[in-house]
Design a protein around this motif. Structure first.
Motif, PDB file in Angstrom:
ATOM      1  N   VAL A  58       0.921  -1.222  -0.118  1.00  0.00           N
ATOM      2  CA  VAL A  58      -0.088  -0.104   0.024  1.00  0.00           C
ATOM      3  C   VAL A  58       1.147   1.187  -0.011  1.00  0.00           C
ATOM      4  CG1 VAL A  58      -1.800   1.205   1.162  1.00  0.00           C
ATOM      5  CG2 VAL A  58      -1.493  -1.301   1.269  1.00  0.00           C
ATOM      6  N   PHE A  59       0.815   1.978  -0.830  1.00  0.00           N
ATOM      7  CA  PHE A  59       1.623   3.460  -1.331  1.00  0.00           C
ATOM      8  C   PHE A  59       0.737   4.349  -1.719  1.00  0.00           C
ATOM      9  CE2 PHE A  59       1.278   1.663  -5.346  1.00  0.00           C
ATOM     10  CZ  PHE A  59       1.562   2.884  -6.252  1.00  0.00           C
ATOM     11  N   CYS A  63       3.837  10.102  -0.260  1.00  0.00           N
ATOM     12  CA  CYS A  63       4.381   9.434   0.933  1.00  0.00           C
ATOM     13  C   CYS A  63       6.093   9.007   0.340  1.00  0.00           C
ATOM     14  CB  CYS A  63       4.030   8.017   0.997  1.00  0.00           C
ATOM     15  SG  CYS A  63       4.884   6.794   1.979  1.00  0.00           S
ATOM     16  N   CYS A  66       7.277   5.536   0.589  1.00  0.00           N
ATOM     17  CA  CYS A  66       6.978   4.754  -0.331  1.00  0.00           C
ATOM     18  C   CYS A  66       7.755   5.056  -1.547  1.00  0.00           C
ATOM     19  CB  CYS A  66       5.596   5.369  -0.644  1.00  0.00           C
ATOM     20  SG  CYS A  66       4.391   5.057   0.685  1.00  0.00           S
ATOM     21  N   ASN A  91      -2.481   1.870  -4.589  1.00  0.00           N
ATOM     22  CA  ASN A  91      -2.314   3.261  -4.667  1.00  0.00           C
ATOM     23  C   ASN A  91      -3.359   3.714  -3.818  1.00  0.00           C
ATOM     24  OD1 ASN A  91      -2.781   5.821  -6.173  1.00  0.00           O
ATOM     25  ND2 ASN A  91      -0.843   5.580  -5.278  1.00  0.00           N
ATOM     26  N   ALA A 122      -8.200  -0.139   1.326  1.00  0.00           N
ATOM     27  CA  ALA A 122      -7.112   0.034   2.168  1.00  0.00           C
ATOM     28  C   ALA A 122      -7.622  -0.431   3.748  1.00  0.00           C
ATOM     29  CB  ALA A 122      -6.211   1.402   2.440  1.00  0.00           C
ATOM     30  N   VAL A 127      -5.175  -1.295   6.949  1.00  0.00           N
ATOM     31  CA  VAL A 127      -4.057  -0.374   6.841  1.00  0.00           C
ATOM     32  C   VAL A 127      -4.119   0.512   7.896  1.00  0.00           C
ATOM     33  CG1 VAL A 127      -2.960   1.049   5.076  1.00  0.00           C
ATOM     34  CG2 VAL A 127      -3.861  -1.149   4.402  1.00  0.00           C
ATOM     35  N   VAL A 130       0.784   4.416   5.548  1.00  0.00           N
ATOM     36  CA  VAL A 130       1.500   3.935   4.208  1.00  0.00           C
ATOM     37  C   VAL A 130       3.144   4.486   4.613  1.00  0.00           C
ATOM     38  CG1 VAL A 130      -0.272   4.284   2.826  1.00  0.00           C
ATOM     39  CG2 VAL A 130       1.313   6.438   3.296  1.00  0.00           C
ATOM     40  N   PRO A 131       3.912   3.571   4.157  1.00  0.00           N
ATOM     41  CA  PRO A 131       3.464   2.363   3.489  1.00  0.00           C
ATOM     42  C   PRO A 131       3.437   1.266   4.296  1.00  0.00           C
ATOM     43  CG  PRO A 131       6.006   2.481   3.469  1.00  0.00           C
ATOM     44  CD  PRO A 131       5.532   3.671   3.916  1.00  0.00           C
ATOM     45  N   GLU A 132       2.717   0.139   3.730  1.00  0.00           N
ATOM     46  CA  GLU A 132       2.273  -1.193   4.520  1.00  0.00           C
ATOM     47  C   GLU A 132       2.190  -2.336   3.502  1.00  0.00           C
ATOM     48  OE1 GLU A 132      -0.703  -2.579   8.003  1.00  0.00           O
ATOM     49  OE2 GLU A 132      -0.625  -0.319   7.296  1.00  0.00           O
TER      50      GLU A 132
END
Length: 166
Positions: A58-59, A63, A66, A91, A122, A127, A130-132
């Motif tokens: 996940v980005f 970020c 990311c 995204n 997300a 989530v 981010v990132p994750e």
């Protein structure tokens, strides 16, 4: 509107929480649904990836961390895809132009990217920021999760055993 506020609150809390890593300490859990039209107009469906190992990252274009990890994720995809690995970017809260610019800038235009403009996907994945990154095994279960930036060592330690390579 309430959903947008909820997504923002979840992400803000996650960004404050820092980084952590789990490797299924409470055991593998079934991965939530994930599918739809990709940024390049193709299709991705996690359910159809059964039998493959999938890394879901996940980005967002806004970020910085990311941006730093995307080349590593693309390299990991290239290196391990012949062994059954898929890397998918989810995204978060970006427009397509911003995502395309980020992918071009980082040399990662070959990544499969699913847009999540309102953050609902997300939220379904839990989530927190981010990132994750999540690792989904061949049976569709989340077996590892990293809040914050992943490293080559983290990916190798969690992905290569699932692929059956050394």
């Amino acid at each position: 509107m309430l959903l947008v506020v909820a997504v923002a609150a979840v992400l803000a809390a996650g960004l404050r929480a820092g980084t952590s890593s789990t490797s299924g300490a409470s055991g593998p859990t079934p991965a939530p649904e994930l599918g739809g039209t990709t940024l390049d107009g193709g299709r991705f469906d996690l359910a159809e990836a059964h039998g493959q190992v999938v890394v879901v990252n996940v980005f967002a274009s806004w970020c910085g961390p990311c941006r730093d990890e995307l080349p590593l994720l693309a390299d990991t995809a290239r290196r391990w895809s012949p062994h059954g690995l898929r890397v998918v970017g989810l995204n978060l809260r970006d427009g397509p132009e911003a995502v395309r610019a980020l992918l071009a800038e980082t040399g990662t235009t070959d990544l499969t990217v699913l847009p999540d403009p309102d953050g609902t996907r997300a939220v379904k994945w839990g989530v927190r920021g981010v990132p994750e990154t999540f690792v989904v095994d061949r049976d569709g279960r989340i077996v590892a999760r990293q809040q914050g930036v992943v490293t080559r060592g983290w990916l190798d330690q969690r992905v290569t055993p699932l692929l059956g390579v050394a």
